[in-house]
Enzyme design. Structure first.
Site, PDB file in Angstrom:
ATOM      1  N   CYS A  88       0.800  -1.234   0.000  1.00 28.41           N
ATOM      2  CA  CYS A  88       0.000   0.000   0.000  1.00 28.41           C
ATOM      3  C   CYS A  88       0.826   1.275   0.000  1.00 28.41           C
ATOM      4  CB  CYS A  88      -0.912   0.026   1.223  1.00 28.41           C
ATOM      5  SG  CYS A  88      -2.196  -1.220   1.116  1.00 28.41           S
ATOM      6  N   LYS A 122       2.569   2.503  -3.355  1.00 27.85           N
ATOM      7  CA  LYS A 122       1.642   2.814  -4.449  1.00 27.85           C
ATOM      8  C   LYS A 122       0.714   3.973  -4.075  1.00 27.85           C
ATOM      9  CE  LYS A 122      -2.303  -0.274  -3.678  1.00 27.85           C
ATOM     10  NZ  LYS A 122      -3.296   0.744  -3.395  1.00 27.85           N
TER      11      LYS A 122
HETATM   12  N1  LIG Z   1      -3.418  -4.996   2.212  1.00 31.08           N
HETATM   13  C1  LIG Z   1      -3.605  -3.972   3.017  1.00 31.08           C
HETATM   14  O1  LIG Z   1      -2.994  -3.859   4.093  1.00 31.08           O
HETATM   15  C2  LIG Z   1      -4.592  -2.883   2.655  1.00 31.08           C
HETATM   16  C3  LIG Z   1      -5.013  -1.985   3.640  1.00 31.08           C
HETATM   17  C4  LIG Z   1      -5.910  -0.984   3.304  1.00 31.08           C
HETATM   18  C5  LIG Z   1      -6.350  -0.866   1.988  1.00 31.08           C
HETATM   19  N2  LIG Z   1      -5.904  -1.730   1.044  1.00 31.08           N
HETATM   20  C6  LIG Z   1      -6.415  -1.576  -0.328  1.00 31.08           C
HETATM   21  O2  LIG Z   1      -7.439  -2.537  -0.541  1.00 31.08           O
HETATM   22  C7  LIG Z   1      -7.395  -3.053  -1.880  1.00 31.08           C
HETATM   23  C8  LIG Z   1      -7.194  -4.570  -1.839  1.00 31.08           C
HETATM   24  O3  LIG Z   1      -5.941  -4.825  -1.219  1.00 31.08           O
HETATM   25  P1  LIG Z   1      -5.491  -6.302  -0.841  1.00 31.08           P
HETATM   26  O4  LIG Z   1      -4.182  -6.192  -0.168  1.00 31.08           O
HETATM   27  O5  LIG Z   1      -6.623  -7.007  -0.182  1.00 31.08           O
HETATM   28  O6  LIG Z   1      -5.286  -6.895  -2.312  1.00 31.08           O
HETATM   29  P2  LIG Z   1      -5.004  -8.417  -2.731  1.00 31.08           P
HETATM   30  O7  LIG Z   1      -4.180  -8.343  -3.961  1.00 31.08           O
HETATM   31  O8  LIG Z   1      -4.504  -9.187  -1.546  1.00 31.08           O
HETATM   32  O9  LIG Z   1      -6.452  -8.975  -3.086  1.00 31.08           O
HETATM   33  C9  LIG Z   1      -7.208  -8.538  -4.177  1.00 31.08           C
HETATM   34  C10 LIG Z   1      -8.065  -9.710  -4.642  1.00 31.08           C
HETATM   35  O10 LIG Z   1      -8.985  -9.234  -5.619  1.00 31.08           O
HETATM   36  C11 LIG Z   1      -9.150 -10.271  -6.574  1.00 31.08           C
HETATM   37  N3  LIG Z   1      -9.783  -9.740  -7.780  1.00 31.08           N
HETATM   38  C12 LIG Z   1      -9.223  -9.101  -8.834  1.00 31.08           C
HETATM   39  N4  LIG Z   1     -10.176  -8.773  -9.729  1.00 31.08           N
HETATM   40  C13 LIG Z   1     -11.367  -9.215  -9.231  1.00 31.08           C
HETATM   41  C14 LIG Z   1     -12.719  -9.164  -9.667  1.00 31.08           C
HETATM   42  N5  LIG Z   1     -13.065  -8.612 -10.846  1.00 31.08           N
HETATM   43  N6  LIG Z   1     -13.676  -9.719  -8.888  1.00 31.08           N
HETATM   44  C15 LIG Z   1     -13.353 -10.283  -7.700  1.00 31.08           C
HETATM   45  N7  LIG Z   1     -12.084 -10.356  -7.229  1.00 31.08           N
HETATM   46  C16 LIG Z   1     -11.113  -9.822  -7.987  1.00 31.08           C
HETATM   47  C17 LIG Z   1      -7.731 -10.792  -6.751  1.00 31.08           C
HETATM   48  O11 LIG Z   1      -7.736 -12.073  -7.360  1.00 31.08           O
HETATM   49  C18 LIG Z   1      -7.253 -10.813  -5.309  1.00 31.08           C
HETATM   50  O12 LIG Z   1      -7.539 -12.048  -4.681  1.00 31.08           O
HETATM   51  C19 LIG Z   1      -6.285  -2.279  -2.575  1.00 31.08           C
HETATM   52  O13 LIG Z   1      -6.833  -1.164  -3.221  1.00 31.08           O
HETATM   53  C20 LIG Z   1      -5.392  -1.839  -1.410  1.00 31.08           C
HETATM   54  O14 LIG Z   1      -4.683  -0.673  -1.718  1.00 31.08           O
HETATM   55  C21 LIG Z   1      -5.051  -2.745   1.347  1.00 31.08           C
END
Ligand SMILES: NC(=O)c1ccc[n+]([C@@H]2O[C@H](COP(=O)([O-])OP(=O)(O)OC[C@H]3O[C@@H](n4cnc5c(N)ncnc54)[C@H](O)[C@@H]3O)[C@@H](O)[C@H]2O)c1
Length: 446
Positions: A261, A264
């Site tokens: 995070c 990016k």
């Molecule tokens: N990881 C963190 O600590 C965190 C914290 C706060 C916010 N975020 C934000 O939350 C969002 C998700 O982060 P994450 O770390 O969970 O990502 P991640 O990559 O772990 O998970 C994303 C998931 O979405 C799935 N995906 C992709 N396209 C899809 C679709 N069309 N339909 C359903 N699923 C789909 C992927 O296969 C993947 O499993 C990002 O925008 C990130 O910036 C992340």
């Protein structure tokens, strides 16, 4: 809505944010359908497995199994739900903007819903995304679908605790009635709900990550000056952080921030400002300081070992932080490739992270002892608890040269030196240089 006032929910994306959101809302009594696009991931979840390491998540999913459904089918998931949470990844593009392609795929995949569902955006997106989503929904004849920005602030490693006991929940909506429905979901948590317009809600998330990274880069620069003037950054951070106007968090000097995070989101905010005609100079410096910080470890090794060609270096920790197996944008990746480029022989151990193809050329070990055996230096890259006790006579004797470069200021310098190690932290007085033994390169070849 069921008799207990619970809404059926859908979560798109079974990553850290999506699975934690789904498990926690299920714990609060909601029926949740989780949709992902990766068949193996969905299959593992259907079989009761968790596809990544997050403390407590497996137990929470298991306890709420009856309320959770996992599917590959977008239409099934959306049709079953009153609220659809978007938790897909939004990685950076080459320009530093956020790549929203997965968000647009979710919009394209929505079936022709006839009731007033709400799309709830938990993915981190640039300011202005809500307006664009609203236009895209309208273009698809789905203007009756509501839109709420509900950014997520959880941190990997403590994600469930962060979700269940948040400092605040942010809800940004175009319509008060949509904000009311999302706010109601979080009421059992008894936290402060910040209600805002959509643009401000989107900006809160970007500003929060920009501020946290600024704090870290700030203390890292203070650490670098401490080294030059003979001060100890750990003491300095304590003295500064006890002032309630600043607080103690994110004032820990080290080998730089990483993770999926921070990098990016900070780039996305800098780019968003640039696209809007404003040069966000502070963020440019925050990013640059972090890049240099990761490389300082190499300089510290060179200070003690001279040329690194043929030297054996053990990396302790690969995940971008402890209590996760996530290696996205981890400082270990930069460090390992710099060391390999210098010709070092690199070995690594992490309690959870399994880098696979990410770390070509690095020998992966199953324990600290295996990693440090024969090493000229051990570098603490991730502050896993188990590395707190690394400075033992057994580890010292296993190393070719008892040098610890503590990239997270995890160890007590005096206690470490008392065991017979040379110790070098970040922003603290270094050990005097020991005489360098000549290292025959043949002897170290794996
Ligand atoms: N990881 C963190 O600590 C965190 C914290 C706060 C916010 N975020 C934000 O939350 C969002 C998700 O982060 P994450 O770390 O969970 O990502 P991640 O990559 O772990 O998970 C994303 C998931 O979405 C799935 N995906 C992709 N396209 C899809 C679709 N069309 N339909 C359903 N699923 C789909 C992927 O296969 C993947 O499993 C990002 O925008 C990130 O910036 C992340």
């Amino acid at each position: 809505m069921n008799a207990q006032g619970r809404e059926p929910l859908a979560v798109f994306g079974a990553g850290w944010v999506g699975l934690v959101t789904a498990a926690c809302f299920a714990e609060l009594g909601h029926e949740v359908t989780v949709r992902d696009v990766v068949p193996e991931k969905v299959e593992r979840l259907q079989n009761g497995e968790v596809p990544f390491f997050e403390p407590g998540l497996g137990e929470l999913l298991e306890r709420n199994r009856d309320r959770l459904t996992f599917t590959l089918d977008a239409a099934d998931a959306a049709e079953a739900a009153e609220l659809v949470f978007v938790c897909v990844d939004t990685p950076p593009t080459y320009s530093g903007d956020a790549d929203l392609s997965r968000v647009w795929t979710v919009i394209d995949e929505l079936p022709q819903l006839d009731r007033r569902s709400i799309l709830v955006m938990k993915s981190t997106v640039p300011v202005g995304t809500g307006e664009k989503v609203r236009a895209a929904l309208e273009a698809r004849g789905l203007s009756h679908i509501g839109y709420v920005s509900n950014p997520e602030f959880l941190a990997e490693g403590t994600a469930i605790e962060n979700f269940m006991n948040p400092d605040r929940v942010v809800v940004g909506a175009f319509l008060e009635s949509d904000a009311d429905r999302v706010t109601a979901l979080y009421e059992p948590l008894g936290t402060t709900i910040v209600r805002a317009d959509v643009a401000s809600s989107e900006m809160i998330k970007l500003a929060a990550n920009a501020f946290l990274t600024t704090k870290i880069s700030f203390i890292n620069e203070i650490a670098n000056v401490c080294e030059l003037v003979g001060a100890d950054v750990v003491k300095v951070a304590q003295g500064v952080g006890l002032d309630h106007r600043m607080g103690p968090h994110f004032l820990r000097a080290g080998a730089g921030w990483g993770g999926s995070c921070f990098g990016k989101d900070v780039s996305a905010l800098k780019q968003l400002a640039g696209n809007s005609g404003y040069q966000f100079q502070l963020l440019a410096a925050v990013i640059e300081v972090n890049e240099l910080q990761k490389r300082r470890i190499v300089q510290k090794l060179q200070k003690h070992l001279g040329r690194l060609r043929g030297k054996r270096v053990a990396l302790l920790g690969l995940a971008f932080k402890p209590n996760t197996d996530d290696m996205r944008d981890a400082p270990s990746l930069v460090l390992a490739s710099r060391l390999l480029a210098e010709g070092a022989n690199v070995r690594a151990y992490d309690p959870e992270a399994r880098p696979g193809e990410l770390l070509q050329g690095v020998a992966l070990c199953d324990s600290t002892l295996e990693a440090v055996t024969g090493a000229d230096a051990a570098v603490i890259v991730t502050e896993w608890n188990e590395f707190q006790t690394v400075a033992t006579p057994e580890i010292r004797d296993a190393m070719r040269r008892p040098l610890i470069v503590d990239g997270r200021n995890l160890l007590d310098p005096e206690a470490t030196r008392a065991v017979g190690f040379d110790y070098e932290g970040i922003g603290r007085a270094a050990s005097p240089l020991s005489a360098l033994p000549e290292t025959p390169e043949r002897e170290l070849a794996d």
